[in-house]
Write an enzyme that holds these catalytic residues in place. Structure first.
Site, PDB file in Angstrom:
ATOM      1  N   TRP A 107      -2.781  -2.878  -1.934  1.00  0.00           N
ATOM      2  CA  TRP A 107      -2.875  -4.146  -2.239  1.00  0.00           C
ATOM      3  C   TRP A 107      -2.800  -4.736  -1.328  1.00  0.00           C
ATOM      4  CZ3 TRP A 107       0.768  -8.372  -0.364  1.00  0.00           C
ATOM      5  CH2 TRP A 107       0.668  -8.851  -1.119  1.00  0.00           C
ATOM      6  N   LYS A 143       6.405  -3.306  -5.152  1.00  0.00           N
ATOM      7  CA  LYS A 143       7.733  -3.102  -5.529  1.00  0.00           C
ATOM      8  C   LYS A 143       8.527  -3.340  -3.452  1.00  0.00           C
ATOM      9  CE  LYS A 143      11.352  -1.945  -7.290  1.00  0.00           C
ATOM     10  NZ  LYS A 143      12.307  -2.689  -7.473  1.00  0.00           N
ATOM     11  N   HIS A 173      20.688 -35.309 -10.619  1.00  0.00           N
ATOM     12  CA  HIS A 173      19.561 -35.764  -9.355  1.00  0.00           C
ATOM     13  C   HIS A 173      18.233 -35.314  -8.878  1.00  0.00           C
ATOM     14  CE1 HIS A 173      23.668 -36.142  -8.032  1.00  0.00           C
ATOM     15  NE2 HIS A 173      24.135 -35.321  -8.129  1.00  0.00           N
ATOM     16  N   ARG A 179       4.786   0.475  -6.328  1.00  0.00           N
ATOM     17  CA  ARG A 179       4.749  -0.671  -5.135  1.00  0.00           C
ATOM     18  C   ARG A 179       3.639  -1.002  -5.434  1.00  0.00           C
ATOM     19  NH1 ARG A 179       6.742   2.560  -0.569  1.00  0.00           N
ATOM     20  NH2 ARG A 179       5.220   1.068   0.584  1.00  0.00           N
ATOM     21  N   CYS A 238       1.226  -1.070   0.097  1.00  0.00           N
ATOM     22  CA  CYS A 238      -0.331  -0.395  -0.534  1.00  0.00           C
ATOM     23  C   CYS A 238       0.411   1.351   0.123  1.00  0.00           C
ATOM     24  CB  CYS A 238      -0.549   0.328   1.278  1.00  0.00           C
ATOM     25  SG  CYS A 238      -1.782  -1.872   1.134  1.00  0.00           S
ATOM     26  N   LYS A 270      12.663 -13.399 -12.722  1.00  0.00           N
ATOM     27  CA  LYS A 270      12.416 -12.247 -13.449  1.00  0.00           C
ATOM     28  C   LYS A 270      11.797 -12.831 -14.723  1.00  0.00           C
ATOM     29  CE  LYS A 270      14.364  -9.149 -12.175  1.00  0.00           C
ATOM     30  NZ  LYS A 270      14.372  -9.909 -10.818  1.00  0.00           N
ATOM     31  N   GLU A 285       8.203 -13.426 -13.113  1.00  0.00           N
ATOM     32  CA  GLU A 285       7.399 -12.467 -12.578  1.00  0.00           C
ATOM     33  C   GLU A 285       6.819 -11.089 -13.011  1.00  0.00           C
ATOM     34  OE1 GLU A 285       9.490  -9.335  -9.672  1.00  0.00           O
ATOM     35  OE2 GLU A 285      11.315  -9.553 -10.186  1.00  0.00           O
ATOM     36  N   ASN A 309      -1.591   1.437   6.323  1.00  0.00           N
ATOM     37  CA  ASN A 309      -0.216   0.785   5.017  1.00  0.00           C
ATOM     38  C   ASN A 309       0.126  -0.398   6.255  1.00  0.00           C
ATOM     39  OD1 ASN A 309       1.473  -0.644   3.218  1.00  0.00           O
ATOM     40  ND2 ASN A 309       2.576   1.001   3.650  1.00  0.00           N
ATOM     41  N   GLY A 310      -0.136  -1.721   6.070  1.00  0.00           N
ATOM     42  CA  GLY A 310       0.539  -2.998   6.669  1.00  0.00           C
ATOM     43  C   GLY A 310      -0.721  -3.614   6.941  1.00  0.00           C
ATOM     44  N   GLU A 312      17.929 -16.085 -10.103  1.00  0.00           N
ATOM     45  CA  GLU A 312      17.562 -14.925 -10.304  1.00  0.00           C
ATOM     46  C   GLU A 312      16.413 -14.689 -12.063  1.00  0.00           C
ATOM     47  OE1 GLU A 312      16.841 -12.086  -9.346  1.00  0.00           O
ATOM     48  OE2 GLU A 312      16.955 -10.589 -10.293  1.00  0.00           O
TER      49      GLU A 312
HETATM   50  C1  AGP Z   1      12.451  -8.652  -7.851  1.00  0.00           C
HETATM   51  O1  AGP Z   1      12.361  -8.480  -8.642  1.00  0.00           O
HETATM   52  C2  AGP Z   1      11.630  -8.650  -6.903  1.00  0.00           C
HETATM   53  N1  AGP Z   1      10.492  -6.948  -6.714  1.00  0.00           N
HETATM   54  C3  AGP Z   1      11.793  -9.233  -5.335  1.00  0.00           C
HETATM   55  O2  AGP Z   1      12.574 -10.345  -5.101  1.00  0.00           O
HETATM   56  C4  AGP Z   1      12.234  -8.084  -4.109  1.00  0.00           C
HETATM   57  O3  AGP Z   1      13.447  -7.877  -4.834  1.00  0.00           O
HETATM   58  C5  AGP Z   1      12.440  -8.888  -2.338  1.00  0.00           C
HETATM   59  O4  AGP Z   1      11.013  -8.931  -2.503  1.00  0.00           O
HETATM   60  C6  AGP Z   1      13.884  -7.655  -1.897  1.00  0.00           C
HETATM   61  O5  AGP Z   1      12.817  -6.733  -2.328  1.00  0.00           O
HETATM   62  P1  AGP Z   1      14.173  -5.476  -1.382  1.00  0.00           P
HETATM   63  O6  AGP Z   1      15.260  -5.993  -2.430  1.00  0.00           O
HETATM   64  O7  AGP Z   1      13.856  -3.847  -1.480  1.00  0.00           O
HETATM   65  O8  AGP Z   1      13.983  -5.919  -0.291  1.00  0.00           O
END
Ligand code: AGP
Length: 607
Positions: A73, A602, A503, A27, A2, A484, A487, A99-100, A480
């Protein structure tokens, strides 16, 4: 997560709030709303969907110079207009944004319902509005303080009341909150992006603090009504850094920015004469650094994978035992904190609650934690015992890209420093520095060949499953790359050790499951080539991401992408960029919302 924003000042609040919510879109959210006070009336508008849906219903003629806004969110309750914030009390004189997560909201809601309060939403947050109503006896700040003493969980709350025109009360516990001090106006929000158009003078609100603000003043107190002196910081970012510019998406802009963000993270932190790194914010003497016997890196998501790369090199180059742990796991594992262990919290946003809570758990046990963050003044940066900012500039796209390579850069500098304090000789230090400084031009070369990556995405974006495979320091890069693709293109992908697929996962191989191998020209290349052949022998599709000139790898693979060669420690910087672009172009082909992928945020400020 949020986004919240509040405004008091001479402007039409709706304009400031809506523009601020646009800035907070990154966000991640699914609905939004505003409440603007005018005379003794709260004008509340809230809509499911993108901010545009809200813009379509808010009258341009809306009057009022004081108000709050929210991007939601969803955590509790479906995504619909009703559950969007702000939420009001029974009288309609109070509005709140939150927010929370309020973990004990069910009991509170039952009690308030028994007292006659009427609830309109399925959310946890609405209990806040009714609690403030139940405590209010003319002092809004006091009513908010009484309210938050009953709350369990995390909150960044903004509250307004028609009896207190031009006043907003903010209360923070676990969710980020920053106050923006303008000229005859005041703003408060989840992060600086919502206010940078109006002011760069900010005050970061800490957990347990309450802000009372109006257009001309602010006061911060704690829960015992003691005044808290706060330092006024200045935002280092520029507004245009938060714009897409000529790029179609923030993600593409930020991938391209890596030719500058990596050098920026290096900054003036290299001592060429001594062939080492200079890191000012560690808050540790050379003797304390020499006393480090073990390093534990805690993080989430992309930052976790960056940490995994670093752990390999801390061990192989600096000869310090090192591991990376998921912050969310470590926190509840009752970790043993030993003398001589140094912890690193890696977080682009500096607000990831999993990571923040893990830090607090470690510090509670006497652990020393250094923060590797991008957002200056973020909670993790402030609560760590020191650290290094990565200076990658604002990262707006939900998918983290330039932060990954900037985190690596900052930690490679730390590795250099620690290695040079131990076993690494001057010539080796010089070579390492040369490798770091050479990354920029290699990334530039990769970006020049972007079209070949796009063509690969056009060819492969319809597949429903991928394996991303690497070894050593490129095993985390494989993970990683898979993240990508998951997500932003919503394609299932698994990052795996290339050695491990025999394995078990090799059972997955068929002509509908491409395997993308990361094949740097390093000491493990021949092993990776063997793994590629194992897949080919089973009719699997193979994509090789290898160095220019590796014709043998190209012959084995069905498709190939090339990156410039470099000393093997630096291959993660180069191998990750094509994977970022591959995911980006697959998402584009599939018509996905690249910068704001579904369900994602984000900065994940809930557990
Ligand atoms: C990565 O593309 C994602 N947006 C997510 O995994 C992100 O890396 C993770 O939430 C950690 O965020 P931070 O680096 O702000 O702690």
């Amino acid at each position: 997560m949020c986004g919240i924003i509040g405004y008091c000042g001479p402007r039409e609040a709706s304009e400031v709030l809506l523009a601020g919510l646009k800035r907070l879109e990154y966000r991640g959210y699914d609905s939004s709303g505003i409440s603007v006070g005018f005379r003794d009336n709260l004008q509340v508008y809230k809509k499911k969907g993108k901010i545009q849906a809200l813009l379509d219903v808010v009258p341009e003629s809306l009057k009022g110079n004081w108000g709050i806004g929210h991007t939601r969110w969803a955590t509790h309750g479906g995504v619909n207009d009703t559950n969007a914030h702000p939420h009001c009390d029974c009288t309609g004189k109070i509005a709140i944004c939150h927010n929370g997560i309020i973990e004990n909201y069910v009991g509170l809601k039952d009690r308030l319902t028994d007292e006659g309060h009427r609830f309109l939403t399925e959310t946890d947050s609405e209990v806040i509005a009714h609690l403030v109503e139940s405590f209010y006896e003319g002092d809004l700040e006091a009513a908010v303080k009484s309210t938050v003493t009953l709350l369990k969980g995390t909150y960044g709350i903004l509250t307004m009341h028609t009896d207190h025109p031009d006043e907003i009360i903010g209360a923070r516990n676990g969710s980020p909150m920053v106050l923006g001090i303008g000229d005859g106006e005041m703003l408060i929000a989840s992060d600086v992006s919502a206010m940078i158009a109006h002011t760069k003078q900010v005050v970061y609100v800490e957990d347990g603090e309450v802000v009372r603000m109006d257009s001309g003043s602010y006061a911060v107190t704690d829960m015992r009504n003691r005044s808290v002196d706060k330092k006024v910081d200045s935002i280092s970012w520029e507004l245009e850094e938060m714009e897409k510019g000529d790029y179609p998406h923030f993600m593409l802009k930020e991938i391209h920015e890596q030719i500058d963000s990596v050098p920026r993270a290096i900054g003036g932190r290299i001592d060429e004469d001594q062939a080492t790194a200079v890191l000012g914010g560690l808050n540790m003497s050379e003797m304390e650094l020499l006393g480090v016997k073990r390093i534990v890196i805690i993080a989430a998501g992309t930052s976790y994978y960056a940490g995994c790369v670093v752990a390999y090199l801390l061990e192989s180059l600096a000869r310090i035992p090192a591991v990376t742990e998921l912050a969310s796991e470590l926190r509840y594992r009752n970790p043993i904190v030993e003398e001589g262990t140094l912890y690193f919290a890696m977080s682009q946003s500096g607000e990831t609650l999993d990571t923040l809570m893990a830090i607090r758990e470690l510090q509670r046990k006497g652990g020393r934690v250094l923060g590797i963050c991008n957002v200056v003044g973020s909670t993790i940066a402030r609560e760590s015992d020191g650290g290094v900012y990565i200076h990658s500039g604002p990262e707006i796209a939900v998918a983290s890209t330039k932060a990954f390579t900037s985190q690596l850069t900052a930690m490679y500098l730390f590795i250099l420093k620690m290695a040079r304090m131990r076993h690494m000789a001057w010539p080796e230090g010089k070579r390492f520095i040369s490798g770091l400084l050479g990354i920029r031009k290699h990334i530039g070369r990769i970006l020049e060949g972007e079209n070949s990556i796009r063509e690969l995405a056009v060819k492969y974006h319809k597949f429903g499953n991928f394996l991303f495979l690497g070894r050593g320091i490129n095993y985390p890069v494989a993970m990683e790359g898979a993240l990508k693709l998951k997500e932003i293109a919503y394609i299932h992908a698994e990052g795996y050790s290339a050695a491990e697929i025999k394995h078990g996962p090799i059972a997955l191989i068929n002509d509908q499951t491409p395997s993308l191998f990361i094949v740097p020209d390093d000491h493990l290349r021949d092993k990776v080539i063997s793994n590629m052949k194992e897949i080919k022998a089973r009719k699997g599709l193979v994509i090789a991401l290898c160095v220019e000139g590796d014709e043998y790898a190209a012959e084995i693979a069905d498709d190939v992408l090339y990156v410039p060669n470099c000393d093997e420690e630096f291959s993660p910087f180069l191998m990750v960029v094509p994977l970022q672009l591959f995911a980006y172009y697959c998402a584009l082909e599939l018509g996905c919302d690249v910068d704001q992928p579904r369900n994602l945020a984000k900065s994940v400020t809930v557990e």
